[in-house]
Design a protein around this motif. Structure first.
Motif, PDB file in Angstrom:
ATOM      1  N   VAL A 128      26.339 -41.071  50.230  1.00 55.76           N
ATOM      2  CA  VAL A 128      25.063 -42.242  49.527  1.00 55.76           C
ATOM      3  C   VAL A 128      24.247 -40.984  48.394  1.00 55.76           C
ATOM      4  CG1 VAL A 128      23.496 -43.561  48.753  1.00 55.76           C
ATOM      5  CG2 VAL A 128      25.551 -44.349  50.337  1.00 55.76           C
ATOM      6  N   PRO A 129      24.732 -40.863  47.195  1.00 57.05           N
ATOM      7  CA  PRO A 129      23.376 -40.528  46.648  1.00 57.05           C
ATOM      8  C   PRO A 129      21.964 -40.088  47.033  1.00 57.05           C
ATOM      9  CG  PRO A 129      24.625 -40.923  45.127  1.00 57.05           C
ATOM     10  CD  PRO A 129      25.158 -42.511  45.952  1.00 57.05           C
ATOM     11  N   LEU A 130      20.609 -39.659  47.198  1.00 57.70           N
ATOM     12  CA  LEU A 130      19.737 -39.826  47.279  1.00 57.70           C
ATOM     13  C   LEU A 130      19.135 -40.917  46.099  1.00 57.70           C
ATOM     14  CD1 LEU A 130      16.970 -38.950  49.279  1.00 57.70           C
ATOM     15  CD2 LEU A 130      16.813 -37.133  48.074  1.00 57.70           C
ATOM     16  N   ARG A 131      19.456 -40.691  44.524  1.00 57.37           N
ATOM     17  CA  ARG A 131      18.364 -41.133  44.009  1.00 57.37           C
ATOM     18  C   ARG A 131      19.049 -42.108  44.017  1.00 57.37           C
ATOM     19  NH1 ARG A 131      19.104 -40.330  37.669  1.00 57.37           N
ATOM     20  NH2 ARG A 131      18.083 -41.903  36.740  1.00 57.37           N
ATOM     21  N   GLU A 132      19.668 -43.253  44.565  1.00 54.38           N
ATOM     22  CA  GLU A 132      20.603 -44.815  44.756  1.00 54.38           C
ATOM     23  C   GLU A 132      19.665 -45.203  45.899  1.00 54.38           C
ATOM     24  OE1 GLU A 132      24.537 -46.810  46.360  1.00 54.38           O
ATOM     25  OE2 GLU A 132      23.937 -45.020  44.479  1.00 54.38           O
ATOM     26  N   ALA A 178      13.461 -39.325  52.476  1.00 55.67           N
ATOM     27  CA  ALA A 178      14.181 -37.877  51.887  1.00 55.67           C
ATOM     28  C   ALA A 178      14.112 -36.566  52.762  1.00 55.67           C
ATOM     29  CB  ALA A 178      13.023 -37.338  50.571  1.00 55.67           C
ATOM     30  N   LYS A 179      13.147 -36.967  53.941  1.00 55.69           N
ATOM     31  CA  LYS A 179      13.122 -36.207  54.648  1.00 55.69           C
ATOM     32  C   LYS A 179      14.051 -35.970  55.456  1.00 55.69           C
ATOM     33  CE  LYS A 179       9.051 -36.353  56.678  1.00 55.69           C
ATOM     34  NZ  LYS A 179       8.070 -35.525  57.378  1.00 55.69           N
ATOM     35  N   GLY A 180      14.747 -37.188  56.135  1.00 57.70           N
ATOM     36  CA  GLY A 180      15.743 -37.681  56.732  1.00 57.70           C
ATOM     37  C   GLY A 180      17.317 -36.972  55.393  1.00 57.70           C
ATOM     38  N   TYR A 181      17.152 -37.567  54.413  1.00 58.99           N
ATOM     39  CA  TYR A 181      18.821 -37.399  54.082  1.00 58.99           C
ATOM     40  C   TYR A 181      18.477 -35.632  53.827  1.00 58.99           C
ATOM     41  CZ  TYR A 181      21.440 -38.022  49.794  1.00 58.99           C
ATOM     42  OH  TYR A 181      22.279 -37.755  49.035  1.00 58.99           O
ATOM     43  N   GLU A 182      17.672 -34.985  53.672  1.00 55.61           N
ATOM     44  CA  GLU A 182      17.505 -33.600  53.530  1.00 55.61           C
ATOM     45  C   GLU A 182      17.476 -32.642  54.705  1.00 55.61           C
ATOM     46  OE1 GLU A 182      13.921 -32.733  51.070  1.00 55.61           O
ATOM     47  OE2 GLU A 182      15.009 -32.909  49.614  1.00 55.61           O
ATOM     48  N   GLU A 183      17.090 -33.069  55.651  1.00 55.56           N
ATOM     49  CA  GLU A 183      17.577 -32.518  56.591  1.00 55.56           C
ATOM     50  C   GLU A 183      18.939 -32.560  57.648  1.00 55.56           C
ATOM     51  OE1 GLU A 183      14.899 -34.105  60.226  1.00 55.56           O
ATOM     52  OE2 GLU A 183      13.160 -33.513  58.754  1.00 55.56           O
ATOM     53  N   THR A 184      19.778 -33.942  56.815  1.00 54.57           N
ATOM     54  CA  THR A 184      20.680 -33.795  57.976  1.00 54.57           C
ATOM     55  C   THR A 184      21.967 -32.800  55.805  1.00 54.57           C
ATOM     56  OG1 THR A 184      20.466 -35.997  58.023  1.00 54.57           O
ATOM     57  CG2 THR A 184      23.181 -35.734  57.598  1.00 54.57           C
ATOM     58  N   GLN A 185      21.026 -33.125  55.190  1.00 53.37           N
ATOM     59  CA  GLN A 185      22.359 -32.661  54.557  1.00 53.37           C
ATOM     60  C   GLN A 185      22.629 -31.221  54.387  1.00 53.37           C
ATOM     61  OE1 GLN A 185      21.081 -32.564  50.102  1.00 53.37           O
ATOM     62  NE2 GLN A 185      23.150 -33.745  49.680  1.00 53.37           N
ATOM     63  N   ARG A 186      20.932 -30.868  54.858  1.00 53.14           N
ATOM     64  CA  ARG A 186      20.902 -28.180  55.596  1.00 53.14           C
ATOM     65  C   ARG A 186      22.219 -28.651  56.618  1.00 53.14           C
ATOM     66  NH1 ARG A 186      15.163 -29.569  53.849  1.00 53.14           N
ATOM     67  NH2 ARG A 186      14.601 -29.573  56.058  1.00 53.14           N
ATOM     68  N   TRP A 187      21.275 -29.501  57.348  1.00 47.81           N
ATOM     69  CA  TRP A 187      22.485 -29.338  59.086  1.00 47.81           C
ATOM     70  C   TRP A 187      23.519 -29.106  58.141  1.00 47.81           C
ATOM     71  CZ3 TRP A 187      25.916 -32.903  61.460  1.00 47.81           C
ATOM     72  CH2 TRP A 187      26.282 -32.274  61.830  1.00 47.81           C
ATOM     73  N   THR A 188      24.948 -30.491  57.306  1.00 53.04           N
ATOM     74  CA  THR A 188      25.853 -30.568  57.296  1.00 53.04           C
ATOM     75  C   THR A 188      26.088 -29.471  56.460  1.00 53.04           C
ATOM     76  OG1 THR A 188      25.417 -32.966  56.497  1.00 53.04           O
ATOM     77  CG2 THR A 188      27.814 -31.538  55.722  1.00 53.04           C
TER      78      THR A 188
END
Length: 373
Positions: free
Chosen positions: A55-59, A106-116
């Motif tokens: 899901v896009p972060l902006r959305e 945003a923190k949860g989203y970005e941390e998971t994105q970096r891990w991915t």
């Protein structure tokens, strides 16, 4: 790494979690408090879940902020405000909570994105190691589909070397990958660094891809720098890439031994040298037997070897040889005569010239030691 999810997880679907967010806003509007630790963790997990689902972060953020505006008029704290100051305090608490909520999402989203990204990079490195070493061939074809490679078909590998080794995380690697992906689609091209080489795996029928790879390497490294690209032969099946890669590396090695001027060398064009090297012991005996007497020439064997090499490259035409070496025709003739005197082989005799030519090639391939002129 992303935080470990709490035992009591927030809903994975961000839209399903909105009622919980609204309930928190309702309580905050009355109490004037900040987000609790559990509410923050829930929002953090919602952001992480959205990243996993793509899901896009902006959305995600827009959905939560829109809910703040939609619920504002119905918040109990707003309804209970008896004056402007009370309404202001409620607004400050609610919008501070909204700001904190956005931060947690945003923190949860970005941390998971970096891990991915790190996980995908690790999987990609493992796949490339197996692809170019021939390990785990049984599962390789299935894993290759993730990167757009059809290992059941026929692929070809090009490998580039430079005075500076290529690194998987280096700028040159990422730049060439981006350029190749833009030109041919990332679903058809795999670029990576391995053992200091920049490696490109493409379908053999992707016209112009190896040549474009060489052009991009030249652009990135600099045409005045030392670099070369070796191209393996098309190979089919899960083990085809490793065979083509070995051929590309061998082409680079042969080009270095022979001191070739070409920037782009093909394994198919160097097969005769591979044949010679298959019996390196016999080739060494031939080199010694034919060329050893040249060591006795004044100034050593190097100038005579250079002359022979140029003579054969010019089709055994003396005038062309002289022009290539920047010498007079008489000098070239004199050197060829000296070769005949010392070795007993005439460079202008077809049968004897063949023996001389193979010996000269063998000297280059085997790194025949000779004193400096």
């Amino acid at each position: 790494m992303p935080r470990r999810r709490s035992a009591r997880k927030a809903p994975d679907d961000a839209s399903a979690a909105l009622p919980l967010f609204v309930q928190a806003l309702r309580e905050i509007s009355l109490a004037g408090r900040t987000l609790s630790a559990k509410e923050r963790l829930d929002l953090h997990n919602i952001g992480a879940g959205a990243a996993e689902r793509g899901v896009p972060l902006r959305e995600l953020i827009e959905g939560h902020l829109a809910e703040v505006w939609r619920s504002w008029a119905t918040l109990p704290g707003v309804d209970a405000a008896t004056n402007t100051d009370a309404l202001k305090r409620t607004g400050e608490a609610v919008f501070r909570a909204a700001e904190d909520a956005v931060g947690e999402l945003a923190k949860g989203y970005e941390e998971t994105q970096r891990w991915t990204v790190r996980r995908d990079e690790s999987l990609r490195r493992e796949f490339i190691d197996d692809l170019l070493t021939g390990r785990d061939l049984g599962q390789l074809a299935e894993r290759a589909e993730r990167y757009g490679l059809q290992l059941a078909g026929t692929n070809v590998v090009a490998a580039a070397c430079s005075s500076q080794p290529f690194l998987d995380s280096g700028t040159a690697t990422s730049s060439v990958q981006a350029a190749m992906s833009l030109r041919f689609s990332s679903r058809h091209v795999l670029v990576t660094a391995r053992e200091g080489l920049l490696v490109c795996v493409v379908p053999h029928d992707l016209a112009g891809a190896p040549e474009e790879f060489a052009r991009q390497v030249g652009e990135i490294v600099g045409r005045n720098s030392s670099w070369r690209v070796g191209l393996g032969q098309p190979q089919s099946g899960p083990g085809g890439a490793v065979r083509s890669f070995e051929q590309a590396r061998n082409a680079l090695d042969l080009a270095e031994r022979l001191d070739l001027d070409e920037r782009f060398v093909k394994a198919a064009d160097l097969l005769v040298y591979q044949v010679l090297l298959r019996d390196s012991a016999a080739l060494g005996e031939l080199v010694t037997a034919v060329l050893e007497p040249l060591r006795g020439a004044r100034g050593g064997a190097e100038r005579l070897l250079d002359t022979l090499e140029a003579y054969f490259a010019c089709g055994r035409v003396t005038t062309a040889t002289a022009k290539t070496l920047g010498l007079g025709v008489r000098t070239v003739t004199y050197r060829l005569d000296r070769v005949r005197e010392l070795t007993g082989y005439r460079a202008d005799d077809p049968a004897q010239a063949f023996t001389l030519q193979v010996a000269v090639l063998g000297a280059r391939l085997l790194g025949w030691q000779r004193p400096a002129p």
